[in-house]
Write a protein that holds these residues in place. Sequence first.
Motif, PDB file in Angstrom:
ATOM      1  N   PHE A  83       5.535  11.979  -2.780  1.00 44.64           N
ATOM      2  CA  PHE A  83       6.469  12.578  -1.831  1.00 44.64           C
ATOM      3  C   PHE A  83       7.884  12.167  -2.250  1.00 44.64           C
ATOM      4  CE2 PHE A  83       2.476  11.719   0.249  1.00 44.64           C
ATOM      5  CZ  PHE A  83       2.198  12.875   0.972  1.00 44.64           C
ATOM      6  N   GLY A  84       8.490  12.946  -3.118  1.00 43.24           N
ATOM      7  CA  GLY A  84       9.821  12.579  -3.602  1.00 43.24           C
ATOM      8  C   GLY A  84       9.783  11.260  -4.349  1.00 43.24           C
ATOM      9  N   ASN A  85      10.523  10.265  -3.838  1.00 40.64           N
ATOM     10  CA  ASN A  85      10.545   8.951  -4.497  1.00 40.64           C
ATOM     11  C   ASN A  85       9.526   7.984  -3.871  1.00 40.64           C
ATOM     12  OD1 ASN A  85      11.979   8.604  -2.059  1.00 40.64           O
ATOM     13  ND2 ASN A  85      13.016   6.804  -2.886  1.00 40.64           N
ATOM     14  N   LEU A  86       8.592   8.520  -3.078  1.00 36.14           N
ATOM     15  CA  LEU A  86       7.542   7.703  -2.480  1.00 36.14           C
ATOM     16  C   LEU A  86       6.175   8.147  -3.015  1.00 36.14           C
ATOM     17  CD1 LEU A  86       8.729   7.619   1.247  1.00 36.14           C
ATOM     18  CD2 LEU A  86       9.140   5.897  -0.522  1.00 36.14           C
ATOM     19  N   ILE A  87       5.352   7.179  -3.371  1.00 33.05           N
ATOM     20  CA  ILE A  87       4.005   7.463  -3.883  1.00 33.05           C
ATOM     21  C   ILE A  87       2.986   6.776  -2.974  1.00 33.05           C
ATOM     22  CG2 ILE A  87       2.433   7.220  -5.832  1.00 33.05           C
ATOM     23  CD1 ILE A  87       4.911   7.059  -7.641  1.00 33.05           C
ATOM     24  N   LEU A  88       2.077   7.550  -2.419  1.00 31.44           N
ATOM     25  CA  LEU A  88       1.036   7.024  -1.533  1.00 31.44           C
ATOM     26  C   LEU A  88      -0.253   6.843  -2.329  1.00 31.44           C
ATOM     27  CD1 LEU A  88      -0.131   6.337   1.300  1.00 31.44           C
ATOM     28  CD2 LEU A  88      -0.643   8.784   1.527  1.00 31.44           C
ATOM     29  N   ILE A  89      -0.819   5.641  -2.247  1.00 34.94           N
ATOM     30  CA  ILE A  89      -2.092   5.339  -2.905  1.00 34.94           C
ATOM     31  C   ILE A  89      -3.119   5.040  -1.818  1.00 34.94           C
ATOM     32  CG2 ILE A  89      -3.273   3.863  -4.567  1.00 34.94           C
ATOM     33  CD1 ILE A  89      -0.505   3.141  -5.685  1.00 34.94           C
ATOM     34  N   LYS A  90      -4.183   5.839  -1.752  1.00 35.64           N
ATOM     35  CA  LYS A  90      -5.210   5.682  -0.716  1.00 35.64           C
ATOM     36  C   LYS A  90      -6.550   5.326  -1.359  1.00 35.64           C
ATOM     37  CE  LYS A  90      -5.585   8.520   2.698  1.00 35.64           C
ATOM     38  NZ  LYS A  90      -5.804   9.769   3.443  1.00 35.64           N
ATOM     39  N   PHE A  91      -7.196   4.308  -0.783  1.00 37.26           N
ATOM     40  CA  PHE A  91      -8.544   3.916  -1.209  1.00 37.26           C
ATOM     41  C   PHE A  91      -9.524   4.258  -0.103  1.00 37.26           C
ATOM     42  CE2 PHE A  91      -5.518   1.095  -3.213  1.00 37.26           C
ATOM     43  CZ  PHE A  91      -5.897   1.152  -4.550  1.00 37.26           C
ATOM     44  N   ASN A  92     -10.687   4.715  -0.482  1.00 34.30           N
ATOM     45  CA  ASN A  92     -11.700   5.075   0.496  1.00 34.30           C
ATOM     46  C   ASN A  92     -12.857   4.075   0.537  1.00 34.30           C
ATOM     47  OD1 ASN A  92     -10.381   7.458   1.355  1.00 34.30           O
ATOM     48  ND2 ASN A  92     -11.065   8.464  -0.526  1.00 34.30           N
ATOM     49  N   ASP A  93     -12.665   2.949  -0.123  1.00 31.87           N
ATOM     50  CA  ASP A  93     -13.673   1.901  -0.042  1.00 31.87           C
ATOM     51  C   ASP A  93     -12.983   0.540   0.052  1.00 31.87           C
ATOM     52  OD1 ASP A  93     -12.651   1.713  -2.572  1.00 31.87           O
ATOM     53  OD2 ASP A  93     -14.487   2.270  -3.605  1.00 31.87           O
TER      54      ASP A  93
END
Length: 305
Positions: free
Chosen positions: A264-274
């Motif tokens: 998202f622009g200069n933001l990076i979201l890292i999601k883990f599902n475990d």
Amino acid sequence: MPDAKANAGSKKKSCFVVCPIGDEGSTTRRHADWLFHEIIEHVLEAHFTNQFELIRADKIDQPGMIDAQIISHLLDDDLVIADMTELNPNVFYEIGIRHMKELPIVHIVKKGGIIPFDVKLFRAIPYDYADPTELRAARGDLQRALTAVLQPDYKPDNPVIRARGVVKLAESAAPETAVIQQQLSEISRRLSAIENDDVLSIARYGQTRADIELEKFLSKRPPGGTALIVETMDYITEAQLSSLNSYLRDVWRDASENVAIYTFGNLILIKFNDFISDTRRNSMVSAVKSHPHVKNIKIVPAQNA
């Protein structure tokens, strides 16, 4: 293109630059100086030699009240170039004065910046000092805009001029035309309200468009496991951002195969599902923080979807 030599002996036109200036040594001041010298001044010197006197508020040497001098320049100068980056209230106040005068104004904005609804329909020249290609494009766009402004038949266009035209039309409109005008005005008002919700959030809380889009995403898809928000440096290029994304995927896949990354622009979201242990997560965070294009990392607690 105007003939620079032919204009060398004539009286210079005045060009007033409107932009956030900030304190000496601040990021805002460095941004203002860079824009002033590397884009605006560069274009005027290269393509409009001796045609313009370039003025900015902090460079006015004449004694007197600075606010009165600024307004005089807005009312009287041949051209105004206004930088809408940062949504600075003073800048938009000054843009409004210039619009009321119905004189030439060129809008510019840093690439990816927010443009409020009321002026969004009018062309703004994008620029970006992190990418040489974008820099050259901005200089070319500004050159073409100034060339158009210097044409004898040039007619300015802005929201005030349009609104005055609408008022004149309303005064002479037939009843059926007036109904259509009312409906169009209501549509415009609703679109403006939607757009300004985000703009007000930015002005009030210091949020960026990236912040707002990320918040909306998380509200609809809350993290079921560990999630991290990586904030990049302000002046990262597209190539650097792509390289950083690849690096993040390599780092975090060492911790888990079940990972998703969103930008998202200069933001990076890292999601883990475990599940990931705190020790493993902290080790990965340290590795990412050491990357030269990473500014900050925020840990988002898991939520029940």
